[in-house]
Design a protein around this motif. Structure first.
Motif, PDB file in Angstrom:
ATOM      1  N   GLU A 104       0.832  -1.210   0.000  1.00 40.01           N
ATOM      2  CA  GLU A 104       0.000   0.000   0.000  1.00 40.01           C
ATOM      3  C   GLU A 104       0.862   1.254   0.000  1.00 40.01           C
ATOM      4  O   GLU A 104       0.473   2.305  -0.519  1.00 40.01           O
ATOM      5  CB  GLU A 104      -0.954  -0.003   1.197  1.00 40.01           C
ATOM      6  CG  GLU A 104      -2.108  -0.995   1.061  1.00 40.01           C
ATOM      7  CD  GLU A 104      -2.873  -0.847  -0.250  1.00 40.01           C
ATOM      8  OE1 GLU A 104      -3.217   0.294  -0.610  1.00 40.01           O
ATOM      9  OE2 GLU A 104      -3.102  -1.874  -0.930  1.00 40.01           O
ATOM     10  N   ASP A 105       2.068   1.159   0.597  1.00 38.90           N
ATOM     11  CA  ASP A 105       2.993   2.296   0.643  1.00 38.90           C
ATOM     12  C   ASP A 105       3.912   2.339  -0.582  1.00 38.90           C
ATOM     13  O   ASP A 105       4.836   3.152  -0.636  1.00 38.90           O
ATOM     14  CB  ASP A 105       3.842   2.208   1.917  1.00 38.90           C
ATOM     15  CG  ASP A 105       4.664   0.925   1.965  1.00 38.90           C
ATOM     16  OD1 ASP A 105       4.474   0.036   1.089  1.00 38.90           O
ATOM     17  OD2 ASP A 105       5.523   0.803   2.872  1.00 38.90           O
TER      18      ASP A 105
ATOM     19  N   ASP B 259       8.745   2.013  -4.599  1.00 37.93           N
ATOM     20  CA  ASP B 259       9.216   3.312  -4.092  1.00 37.93           C
ATOM     21  C   ASP B 259      10.260   3.118  -3.001  1.00 37.93           C
ATOM     22  O   ASP B 259      10.915   4.073  -2.597  1.00 37.93           O
ATOM     23  CB  ASP B 259       8.035   4.089  -3.500  1.00 37.93           C
ATOM     24  CG  ASP B 259       6.922   4.281  -4.514  1.00 37.93           C
ATOM     25  OD1 ASP B 259       7.243   4.446  -5.708  1.00 37.93           O
ATOM     26  OD2 ASP B 259       5.740   4.240  -4.119  1.00 37.93           O
TER      27      ASP B 259
END
Lengths: 148, 468
Positions: B225-226, B295
Motif C-alpha cells: 500500500e505504501d 518506491d
C-alpha cells in the motif's frame, strides 16, 4: 570434518511416474522403519548439488534409484566411485558426481553403493508395478536388517 | 536452431531467421511442451487445488501453493489470521531465497565466472567448484538454507501440504524459529559476498548488458500500500520505461488490464497490457521489474543496495542482464525480512487457520513467485468442485520480452551461416536472465533442453545446435 553420520540413504525418483518412484518410495519406507540418530534418510525427486554437504559428513552413503534397463523386480547393487561430471549438468546430478563434489568441496567422500531397481512402467501414476513393489519391499527389508 | 536450451527449467528451442544479406531478421523462442493443468483439475474439489497446483513445478511448488491457497481463501470468503499471513510470507520468501540461489549460483555463475565462451563441457556448477570452490560452497549453503526453512515450516522441501485454504496447517514452533534465526547471519554474509563479487564483475559484461533484452518495456509487479517491495499481497503496479507509474490496480481485477494471445510456434501464451494492446503493451515481471516498480524496499541493507541499483539508469533499469543483480538484492531482502517477521512478538501465534465452507463461486489469488507475478483464478460450483481454472505464470508475462531479447542478442552476436558456441550460449543466456520456468508456464514436465536452428531467408536449414 568429523563424520557426523554413520549412514546416509538417498532414495530418488519421481513418485508420480510409476516405477520411477521406486527409490523415492523405498526411502520413505525406510524412514518409517529406521529411527537411529546416526542414520539419515532422504527421499528426493532428483539428485541436487546441495547433497554434497551431507554426503561429505557420512561414513557410508546408499543411493536407491529406479532403472529403465534390466528385468523388472530385480535389485542390482553397484559399488560407486567418485567421478566428476563431464556433461552439461545443471541442477541435477549423478551419484558419482556428488561423491566427487563432496571430496573436492568438503574434503571427504564416503564409501558408496547404488541400488537400482529396474522398472517396467514409467507413465503418469502413483502405483508401482507389483514386481517392482516386491523388489522395493525386499530391498527395504534387507537394508533394515543390515542397519539394525 | 538452438535445441534444447540448457540451464533453464523446461524444454525449448530457438529459431533464428536470416535476411538476404545473412543478418538475423527474426527470432522465435518456442516452448515445445504441453501438459494442461488448467484442464485436468476441472471437477476436483477446490480444497485439493493447492496440492494439485504445487505439482506443476519441483522448483517453485511453494509459489503455486501460496497463490492457489489465496484463491481458495477467496472462495471461502475468509480473512485468514495474521499469524498465518506472517508464516505464508516467511515461506514465500524462503522459496524466493532458494530459487534465486539456484538461478544465480547453479545456472548463471557458470557463465559469469567461467566466461560466455568457455568450454561448455565444464561450464556448469561442477566447473564452478573447480574454479572457485568457496563460491560453489556459498551457493550450495544458501540454497540449502532456503530449502531448510521450507522444510522446518512446512514439513518437507518439495510439494509440502502445509499451506491450506484458510491459513496454514500448524503454527511455528519456538525451536524452528530459533533454528531459522540462527542461520540468518551466515546467509546474509553469503548474500553480501555474492553481491560484491557480481558488482565487481559487471564491467566484464558491458556488451551483454547492452544487448541482453535491453529495450523499453513496461514493468509489472505487486507493491505494498505504501509502494514498497511486496511478494505476498498488494496492488499491481505498471511502470513505464521512463520510470513513471502507469497505473496501480487491484490485483484481483487482472482481467480488466491483462490479455493473453497464443502464437502458433509455442505452447507458451503471451500476456500484454490491454490498454496499450500488443505488442506495445509488452511488459516484464520478476526481480528486475519488482526493483523497478517500488518506491522503497523496507529493510536496511537491501535498501542501500537498491539505491545503488536504481542509479544504473535514469528511468527504469532496462537491461535484462541486471535480473541477476536484482535477484541478489532480493536474496538480501528475503533474509532481512524473514528475520523481521520471526522477531514479531506474535510469531508463534497458534491461531493460524480460519474455517469456512464455499461462500464464493470464484476466487483469485495473486502473489510474487521468484520469477514474477503468479495468478491463480478458479471458478467452482455450489459444491466447491472446480468448473474452470486459469493460471497466468511469470514466464508467460515475460514471453514477449524474452522473444524480443532473443532477437536483440542474436542480431548482436550471430553472423554468417554457422553457429559458434559463444553465439549459442549468449542466445541461451539472455533467456536464462529471466530464469524462465517452462514447466510452470506451460504447466509441462521439467526436462532441461534447448535447440537453436539457423534458417536462411528462404527457410533453408543452415545449422542446428543441440545442448544437453
Amino acid at each position: 570434518m568429523p563424520h557426523t553420520l554413520n549412514t546416509l540413504i538417498i532414495g530418488y525418483g519421481n513418485a508420480l511416474r510409476g516405477d520411477d518412484g521406486a527409490g523415492y518410495i523405498a526411502a520413505e519406507l525406510l524412514r518409517d522403519r529406521i529411527h537411529r540418530p546416526e542414520t539419515e534418510i532422504l527421499s528426493q525427486p532428483q539428485l541436487l548439488p546441495e547433497l554434497m554437504e551431507p554426503i561429505s559428513r557420512a561414513s557410508r552413503v546408499i543411493f536407491i534409484d529406479a532403472s529403465v534397463s534390466g528385468r523388472a523386480g530385480k535389485v542390482h547393487r553397484i559399488p560407486l566411485r567418485p567421478a566428476p561430471a563431464c556433461a552439461r549438468v545443471t541442477h541435477h546430478a549423478t551419484p558419482e558426481a556428488l561423491l566427487a563434489g563432496a571430496q573436492s568441496l568438503y574434503g571427504h567422500t564416503p564409501e558408496a553403493t547404488l541400488y537400482t531397481i529396474p522398472g517396467r512402467n514409467f507413465e503418469v501414476g502413483q502405483e508401482l508395478t507389483p514386481s517392482v513393489r516386491r523388489a522395493v519391499n525386499q530391498l527395504v527389508a534387507t537394508l533394515e536388517r543390515e542397519l539394525a | 536452431m538452438i535445441d534444447p536450451v540448457t540451464r533453464i527449467e523446461g524444454h525449448a528451442k530457438i529459431s533464428l531467421h536470416l535476411d538476404e544479406e545473412g543478418h538475423v531478421e527474426e527470432a522465435y523462442f518456442h516452448v515445445t511442451q504441453f501438459r494442461g493443468f488448467e484442464k485436468f483439475c476441472e471437477g476436483r474439489p477446490f480444497y485439493e487445488m493447492p496440492s494439485l497446483m504445487a505439482r506443476i513445478c519441483g522448483i517453485c511448488p511453494v509459489s503455486h501453493l501460496i497463490a492457489s491457497a489465496k484463491a481458495c481463501d477467496a472462495i471461502l470468503a475468509v480473512r485468514i489470521p495474521e499469524g498465518a499471513v506472517r508464516l505464508r510470507r516467511v515461506l514465500n520468501l524462503a522459496q524466493i531465497l532458494q530459487s534465486h540461489a539456484l538461478s544465480f549460483f547453479y545456472l548463471s555463475v557458470p557463465d559469469l565466472l567461467l566466461g560466455m565462451d568457455s568450454d561448455p563441457a565444464t561450464r556448469n556448477v561442477f566447473g564452478v567448484m573447480e574454479a572457485n570452490p568457496a563460491m560453489a560452497k556459498d551457493g550450495i549453503r544458501l540454497r540449502q538454507f532456503g530449502q531448510q526453512i521450507i522444510e522446518w515450516l512446512a514439513g518437507k522441501r518439495i510439494h509440502p501440504a502445509w499451506v491450506v485454504p484458510g491459513g496454514v496447517g500448524s503454527p511455528l514452533t519456538a525451536e524452528n524459529r530459533d533454528r531459522i534465526l540462527a542461520g540468518i547471519p551466515e546467509a546474509l554474509a553469503i548474500a553480501t559476498r555474492a553481491l560484491d563479487w557480481f558488482k565487481n564483475e559487471m564491467e566484464r559484461f558491458r556488451e551483454e548488458i547492452r544487448s541482453f533484452a535491453n529495450f523499453p518495456t513496461l514493468f509489472m509487479g505487486l507493491v505494498g500500500e505504501d509502494g514498497g517491495l511486496e511478494h505476498y499481497s498488494g496492488k499491481l503496479r505498471f511502470l513505464d520505461a521512463g520510470g513513471h507509474i502507469v497505473a496501480d490496480y487491484a490485483d484481483t481485477a487482472y482481467d480488466n488490464y491483462l490479455a493473453e494471445i497464443a502464437h502458433p510456434w509455442s505452447y507458451l501464451k503471451t500476456s500484454f497490457y490491454k490498454p496499450l494492446g500488443y505488442p506495445d503493451g509488452v511488459y516484464r515481471v520478476g526481480p528486475l521489474a519488482r526493483l523497478n516498480i517500488v518506491d522503497g524496499i523496507g529493510t536496511p541493507r537491501a535498501s542501500q543496495e537498491w539505491a545503488e541499483f536504481r542509479d544504473l539508469d535514469r528511468g527504469a533499469v532496462l537491461s535484462s542482464f541486471y535480473y541477476h543483480y536484482a535477484r541478489l538484492i532480493e536474496i538480501l531482502y528475503a533474509l532481512e525480512k524473514i528475520e523481521q517477521l520471526l522477531h514479531h512478538p506474535d510469531a508463534l501465534d497458534s491461531h493460524v487457520r480460519a474455517h469456512a465452507s464455499v461462500n464464493n463461486t470464484e476466487g483469485i489469488g495473486v502473489s510474487e513467485a521468484p520469477r514474477g507475478t503468479l495468478m491463480h483464478h478458479y471458478k467452482v460450483d455450489r459444491d466447491g468442485l472446480v468448473a474452470w481454472a486459469n493460471l497466468i505464470i511469470a514466464t508467460g508475462h515475460n514471453n514477449a520480452a524474452m522473444n524480443r531479447g532473443v532477437l536483440q542478442v542474436a542480431r548482436h552476436f550471430v553472423h554468417g551461416n554457422k553457429l559458434t558456441e559463444g553465439m549459442l550460449n549468449r542466445v541461451e543466456a539472455v533467456i536464462r536472465t529471466f530464469d524462465p520456468c517452462l514447466s510452470c508456464s506451460t504447466h509441462a514436465d521439467g526436462r532441461l533442453a534447448l535447440e537453436v536452428e539457423l534458417r536462411s531467408h528462404q527457410g533453408e536449414l543452415l545449422d542446428v545446435c543441440h545442448t544437453r
